[in-house]
Design a protein around this motif. Structure first.
Motif, PDB file in Angstrom:
ATOM      1  N   ARG A 162      -0.083  -2.313  -7.291  1.00 38.92           N
ATOM      2  CA  ARG A 162      -1.599  -2.629  -7.635  1.00 38.92           C
ATOM      3  C   ARG A 162      -2.404  -3.563  -6.759  1.00 38.92           C
ATOM      4  O   ARG A 162      -3.444  -3.397  -6.560  1.00 38.92           O
ATOM      5  CB  ARG A 162      -1.509  -3.059  -9.144  1.00 38.92           C
ATOM      6  N   LEU A 212       2.587   2.010  -3.559  1.00 39.53           N
ATOM      7  CA  LEU A 212       1.456   1.801  -4.406  1.00 39.53           C
ATOM      8  C   LEU A 212       1.803   1.093  -5.409  1.00 39.53           C
ATOM      9  O   LEU A 212       1.695   1.203  -6.716  1.00 39.53           O
ATOM     10  CB  LEU A 212       1.768   3.520  -5.286  1.00 39.53           C
ATOM     11  N   LEU A 215       0.946  -1.095   0.095  1.00 39.02           N
ATOM     12  CA  LEU A 215      -0.096   0.199  -0.054  1.00 39.02           C
ATOM     13  C   LEU A 215       0.780   1.430   0.149  1.00 39.02           C
ATOM     14  O   LEU A 215       0.789   2.283  -0.721  1.00 39.02           O
ATOM     15  CB  LEU A 215      -0.986   0.106   1.072  1.00 39.02           C
ATOM     16  N   VAL A 265      -6.583   2.514  -9.567  1.00 39.44           N
ATOM     17  CA  VAL A 265      -5.406   1.762  -9.273  1.00 39.44           C
ATOM     18  C   VAL A 265      -5.185   0.569 -10.236  1.00 39.44           C
ATOM     19  O   VAL A 265      -4.101   0.033 -10.128  1.00 39.44           O
ATOM     20  CB  VAL A 265      -5.653   1.124  -7.770  1.00 39.44           C
ATOM     21  N   TRP A 277      -3.894  -2.482  -3.224  1.00 39.14           N
ATOM     22  CA  TRP A 277      -4.890  -1.317  -3.568  1.00 39.14           C
ATOM     23  C   TRP A 277      -6.291  -1.945  -4.351  1.00 39.14           C
ATOM     24  O   TRP A 277      -7.080  -1.379  -3.957  1.00 39.14           O
ATOM     25  CB  TRP A 277      -4.393  -0.143  -4.557  1.00 39.14           C
ATOM     26  N   MET A 333     -11.889   3.966  -7.444  1.00 43.89           N
ATOM     27  CA  MET A 333     -10.491   3.754  -6.917  1.00 43.89           C
ATOM     28  C   MET A 333     -10.179   2.427  -7.661  1.00 43.89           C
ATOM     29  O   MET A 333      -8.921   2.427  -7.809  1.00 43.89           O
ATOM     30  CB  MET A 333     -10.627   3.304  -5.350  1.00 43.89           C
TER      31      MET A 333
END
Length: 62
Positions: A13, A11, A8, A57, A16, A53
């Motif tokens: 994939r 960042l 997380l 993501v 998220w 979201m």
């Protein structure tokens, strides 16, 4: 658990997308429950946030 939090923060994939999927599922559950009007009221917003979201993501690096 530490890999999830680390993903997380960096960042990635996978974590998220999992979080976005959980939000979508939570929004649908909130929509279908017959007990609390407050949960029903915010169900669309939670589902919408999870969907947007997920779209965002999906462009994150693997």
């Amino acid at each position: 658990m530490m890999n999830f939090v680390n993903g997380l923060l960096r960042l990635r994939r996978g974590p998220w997308e999992m979080l976005a999927t959980i939000l979508i599922a939570l929004g649908v559950i909130m929509l279908m429950q017959p007990f609390a009007i407050g949960l029903y009221t915010f169900s669309f917003i939670v589902t919408l946030v999870g969907t947007v979201m997920f779209i965002i993501v999906s462009h994150f690096p693997e």
